[in-house]
Design a protein around this motif. Structure first.
Motif, mmCIF file in Angstrom:
data_model
loop_
_atom_site.group_PDB
_atom_site.id
_atom_site.type_symbol
_atom_site.label_atom_id
_atom_site.label_comp_id
_atom_site.label_asym_id
_atom_site.label_seq_id
_atom_site.Cartn_x
_atom_site.Cartn_y
_atom_site.Cartn_z
ATOM 1 N N UNK A 21 42.015 34.295 36.623
ATOM 2 C CA UNK A 21 40.810 33.643 37.153
ATOM 3 C C UNK A 21 40.885 33.551 38.674
ATOM 4 N N UNK A 22 42.056 33.173 39.177
ATOM 5 C CA UNK A 22 42.227 33.056 40.626
ATOM 6 C C UNK A 22 42.058 34.441 41.292
ATOM 7 N N UNK A 23 42.591 35.476 40.649
ATOM 8 C CA UNK A 23 42.451 36.832 41.197
ATOM 9 C C UNK A 23 40.975 37.236 41.216
ATOM 10 N N UNK A 24 40.226 36.829 40.181
ATOM 11 C CA UNK A 24 38.791 37.166 40.124
ATOM 12 C C UNK A 24 38.046 36.487 41.274
ATOM 13 N N UNK A 25 38.455 35.251 41.600
ATOM 14 C CA UNK A 25 37.832 34.557 42.741
ATOM 15 C C UNK A 25 38.090 35.285 44.044
ATOM 16 N N UNK A 26 39.314 35.774 44.179
ATOM 17 C CA UNK A 26 39.695 36.418 45.435
ATOM 18 C C UNK A 26 39.126 37.831 45.549
ATOM 19 N N UNK A 27 38.727 38.403 44.406
ATOM 20 C CA UNK A 27 38.339 39.823 44.379
ATOM 21 C C UNK A 27 37.188 40.140 45.335
ATOM 22 N N UNK A 28 36.259 39.206 45.510
ATOM 23 C CA UNK A 28 35.124 39.466 46.392
ATOM 24 C C UNK A 28 35.385 39.063 47.831
ATOM 25 N N UNK A 69 44.187 44.789 42.586
ATOM 26 C CA UNK A 69 44.370 46.089 43.242
ATOM 27 C C UNK A 69 43.014 46.742 43.511
ATOM 28 N N UNK A 70 43.015 47.606 44.491
ATOM 29 C CA UNK A 70 41.835 48.434 44.801
ATOM 30 C C UNK A 70 42.006 49.665 43.933
ATOM 31 N N UNK A 71 41.159 49.836 42.919
ATOM 32 C CA UNK A 71 41.456 50.892 41.948
ATOM 33 C C UNK A 71 41.518 52.276 42.592
ATOM 34 N N UNK A 72 40.647 52.528 43.580
ATOM 35 C CA UNK A 72 40.645 53.868 44.195
ATOM 36 C C UNK A 72 41.983 54.174 44.873
ATOM 37 N N UNK A 100 41.626 43.266 33.666
ATOM 38 C CA UNK A 100 40.216 42.888 33.699
ATOM 39 C C UNK A 100 39.559 43.419 34.968
ATOM 40 N N UNK A 101 38.249 43.600 34.854
ATOM 41 C CA UNK A 101 37.473 43.998 36.024
ATOM 42 C C UNK A 101 36.719 42.759 36.490
ATOM 43 N N UNK A 148 33.700 44.807 42.550
ATOM 44 C CA UNK A 148 33.496 45.705 41.400
ATOM 45 C C UNK A 148 34.426 46.931 41.425
ATOM 46 N N UNK A 149 34.980 47.234 42.595
ATOM 47 C CA UNK A 149 35.874 48.393 42.694
ATOM 48 C C UNK A 149 37.341 47.990 42.561
ATOM 49 N N UNK A 150 37.555 46.751 42.194
ATOM 50 C CA UNK A 150 38.929 46.240 42.101
ATOM 51 C C UNK A 150 39.285 45.934 40.660
#
Ligand code: BTN
Length: 288
Positions: free
Chosen positions: A46-53, A93-96, A158-159, A167-169
């Motif tokens: 959940x914390x990673x999802x917050x940081x993702x943007x 992670x940055x999937x690309x 998870x995405x 969305x790219x992470x």
């Protein structure tokens, strides 16, 4: 001193001086660039999802590690038992950057599971051929790691979804039972788990298991990016399901048959009465 960080409207304690994890040493010796060490979180995913943007690309891969989770999530509706002594963390992670698209998610699961095997092999102190025996340390496709038949690690990828850059992470959540003996697990956690300490009879340095895992992940994800056949070879060698009768639940389907192998693209190959099937996701049960 611990400094407070804001999360979903409430303050959480973020420890920069945790006795368990040294953020600077983790950054210096692994591929992660941003490290957050928390005493307690609901879920590191959940914390990673917050940081993702929010996190700039230069801060990735980012690591979020928590000493305890109050609502650790497993696959489906499962919870993940996250007591003191367990290792619970997520990598953003940055999937690309890793050449990973939606098509190779199954391989990312496998690469992560194999990396955990690489790291646990060090913790198991096995230098003889037993360390390479999938019966001792193996993977239950797509992403469980088992020692002597007990689940020691679960992986939840998870995405974060939403808009760019989130969305790219991707979020790779990993739970490893290290010093949280399965003997003290609540009944709801089920009978089939184990912990590294249960197998070795000693306690392990959490930071060491964490950094061994991160270094192994960097190497295995590199193999994934370079389409190195060594990755699939390792998955095939560690495949606990090979030759087993299994039931796979996937997309509302139930496939029963014998597991043949893991294919080059990470699919599970199953011989069923409907012929040979290649599965890219699903939950597997072994028929005893
Ligand atoms: C499973 O086997 O069902 C997957 C378990 C994944 C657990 C980890 S612990 C760290 C990260 N945060 C979570 O809430 N879940 C994952």
């Amino acid at each position: 001193m611990p400094r407070p960080a804001k999360m979903a409207g409430l303050f959480i304690r973020m420890q920069s001086d945790s006795p368990f994890f040294d953020a600077d040493a983790i950054r210096a010796t692994t591929f992660v660039r941003h490290v957050e060490v928390h005493d307690e979180l609901d879920s590191t995913n959940n914390r990673a999802a917050e940081l993702a943007g929010r996190l700039p690309a230069d801060d990735l891969p980012a690591l979020i590690v928590a000493r305890r989770q109050t609502a650790g999530r497993g696959r489906g509706r499962n919870l993940w038992w996250s007591a003191d002594g367990g290792l619970t963390f997520s990598l953003l992670i940055e999937s690309a950057d890793f050449g990973i698209g939606t098509a190779n998610w199954p391989q990312l699961s496998l690469a992560t599971a194999i990396a955990v095997c690489d790291a646990l092999k060090i913790g198991l102190d096995l230098n003889d051929e037993r360390a390479d025996s999938h019966l001792r340390l193996g993977i239950k496709w797509p992403n469980d790691v088992l020692i002597d038949g007990g689940k020691v690690c679960g992986i939840l990828i998870e995405s974060p979804g939403g808009a760019a850059p989130a969305k790219d992470r991707l979020i790779v959540g990993i739970g490893i039972n290290v010093n949280n003996s399965w003997r003290s697990a609540p009944k709801e956690a089920g009978p089939d788990g184990t912990a590294l300490c249960d197998v070795t009879g000693r306690s392990h340095d959490l930071q060491e298991v964490l950094t061994d895992t991160l270094r192994a992940m960097a190497a295995r994800i590199d193999q994934l990016r370079n389409r190195d056949p060594k990755l699939i070879q390792a998955s095939q060698e560690r495949n606990l399901l090979a030759g087993q009768s299994i039931i796979v639940e996937a997309d509302g389907r139930r496939i029963e048959g014998e597991c043949v192998d893991i294919a080059d693209d990470g699919a599970l190959v199953v011989d069923s009465i409907f012929g040979r099937q290649r599965l890219y996701s699903g939950t597997v049960r072994m028929v005893r």
